[in-house]
Design a protein around this motif. Sequence first.
Motif, PDB file in Angstrom:
ATOM      1  N   GLU A 108       0.287   4.597  19.713  1.00 58.45           N
ATOM      2  CA  GLU A 108      -0.678   5.703  19.839  1.00 58.45           C
ATOM      3  C   GLU A 108      -1.990   5.348  19.150  1.00 58.45           C
ATOM      4  OE1 GLU A 108      -0.767   8.520  21.386  1.00 58.45           O
ATOM      5  OE2 GLU A 108       1.302   8.969  21.933  1.00 58.45           O
ATOM      6  N   LEU A 109      -1.862   4.762  17.971  1.00 61.45           N
ATOM      7  CA  LEU A 109      -3.040   4.431  17.169  1.00 61.45           C
ATOM      8  C   LEU A 109      -3.891   3.373  17.863  1.00 61.45           C
ATOM      9  CD1 LEU A 109      -4.230   5.234  14.412  1.00 61.45           C
ATOM     10  CD2 LEU A 109      -3.150   3.173  13.471  1.00 61.45           C
ATOM     11  N   LYS A 112      -5.603   4.919  20.884  1.00 65.39           N
ATOM     12  CA  LYS A 112      -6.675   5.814  20.461  1.00 65.39           C
ATOM     13  C   LYS A 112      -7.911   5.006  20.044  1.00 65.39           C
ATOM     14  CE  LYS A 112      -7.459   9.528  17.191  1.00 65.39           C
ATOM     15  NZ  LYS A 112      -6.958  10.105  15.933  1.00 65.39           N
ATOM     16  N   GLN A 113      -7.664   3.931  19.287  1.00 64.99           N
ATOM     17  CA  GLN A 113      -8.775   3.079  18.854  1.00 64.99           C
ATOM     18  C   GLN A 113      -9.495   2.471  20.044  1.00 64.99           C
ATOM     19  OE1 GLN A 113      -6.837   0.374  16.177  1.00 64.99           O
ATOM     20  NE2 GLN A 113      -7.308   1.609  14.370  1.00 64.99           N
ATOM     21  N   MET A 115      -9.606   3.639  23.099  1.00 64.00           N
ATOM     22  CA  MET A 115     -10.307   4.714  23.810  1.00 64.00           C
ATOM     23  C   MET A 115     -11.680   4.953  23.190  1.00 64.00           C
ATOM     24  SD  MET A 115      -8.329   6.103  26.245  1.00 64.00           S
ATOM     25  CE  MET A 115      -9.147   7.672  26.514  1.00 64.00           C
ATOM     26  N   VAL A 116     -11.683   5.056  21.866  1.00 67.31           N
ATOM     27  CA  VAL A 116     -12.926   5.347  21.150  1.00 67.31           C
ATOM     28  C   VAL A 116     -13.865   4.149  21.205  1.00 67.31           C
ATOM     29  CG1 VAL A 116     -13.905   5.879  18.887  1.00 67.31           C
ATOM     30  CG2 VAL A 116     -11.795   7.018  19.632  1.00 67.31           C
ATOM     31  N   HIS A 125      -7.331   5.474  30.672  1.00 63.80           N
ATOM     32  CA  HIS A 125      -6.234   5.791  29.743  1.00 63.80           C
ATOM     33  C   HIS A 125      -4.891   5.782  30.478  1.00 63.80           C
ATOM     34  CE1 HIS A 125      -3.380   8.733  28.086  1.00 63.80           C
ATOM     35  NE2 HIS A 125      -3.759   8.305  26.904  1.00 63.80           N
ATOM     36  N   CYS A 129      -1.582   3.130  30.211  1.00 68.04           N
ATOM     37  CA  CYS A 129      -0.203   3.574  29.957  1.00 68.04           C
ATOM     38  C   CYS A 129       0.741   3.065  31.049  1.00 68.04           C
ATOM     39  CB  CYS A 129      -0.138   5.096  29.874  1.00 68.04           C
ATOM     40  SG  CYS A 129      -0.967   5.753  28.420  1.00 68.04           S
TER      41      CYS A 129
END
Length: 162
Positions: A108-109, A112-113, A115-116, A125, A129
């Motif tokens: 997840e981390l 998320k990183q 994505m940002v 996204h 996955c």
Amino acid sequence: MATQVCPCGYFGSGARKCKCTPGQIGRYLSKVSGPLVDRIDIHIDVPAISFRKLRSKSGQLDSVAMRADVVRAAGVQAGRFGKGKVHTNARMSHKQVEKFCKLDQAGELILKQAMVEFGLSARAHDKICKLARTIADLAGAEDIATEHIAEAISYRKLDRKL
Ligand SMILES: [Zn+2]
């Protein structure tokens, strides 16, 4: 679909030095970016390879072994989706992505990183996955591991802003 990454074609290649300016590269890539890039599942570099490498056979999965992995992964996916309209990871709906592409905390981390940092779209996204799910299936893994999500992110190169 294939494209060079810059007008001269040598950006990121070890063989020769790219003479393009960042502005030229940006303008060049903007012609293929956005919605089109978003819809392509996998983006990878295919660097020019030397004759010696082309002729050597060591260390790579041969196509027989590769085929066996693909057949097995297809079987896993058939079992996952049952009789519905969807038969492959690539066709999963967003809801199915949520259900079948669960990540652990580390995964997840990382996602998320990415994505940002790369400013990824919702579509990118979901594609990451789905790719991670397929990479895990090919590896025979029930759960998506950190390395699977990291590999999937590495296949979305063109989403990144240079
Ligand atoms: Zn160039």
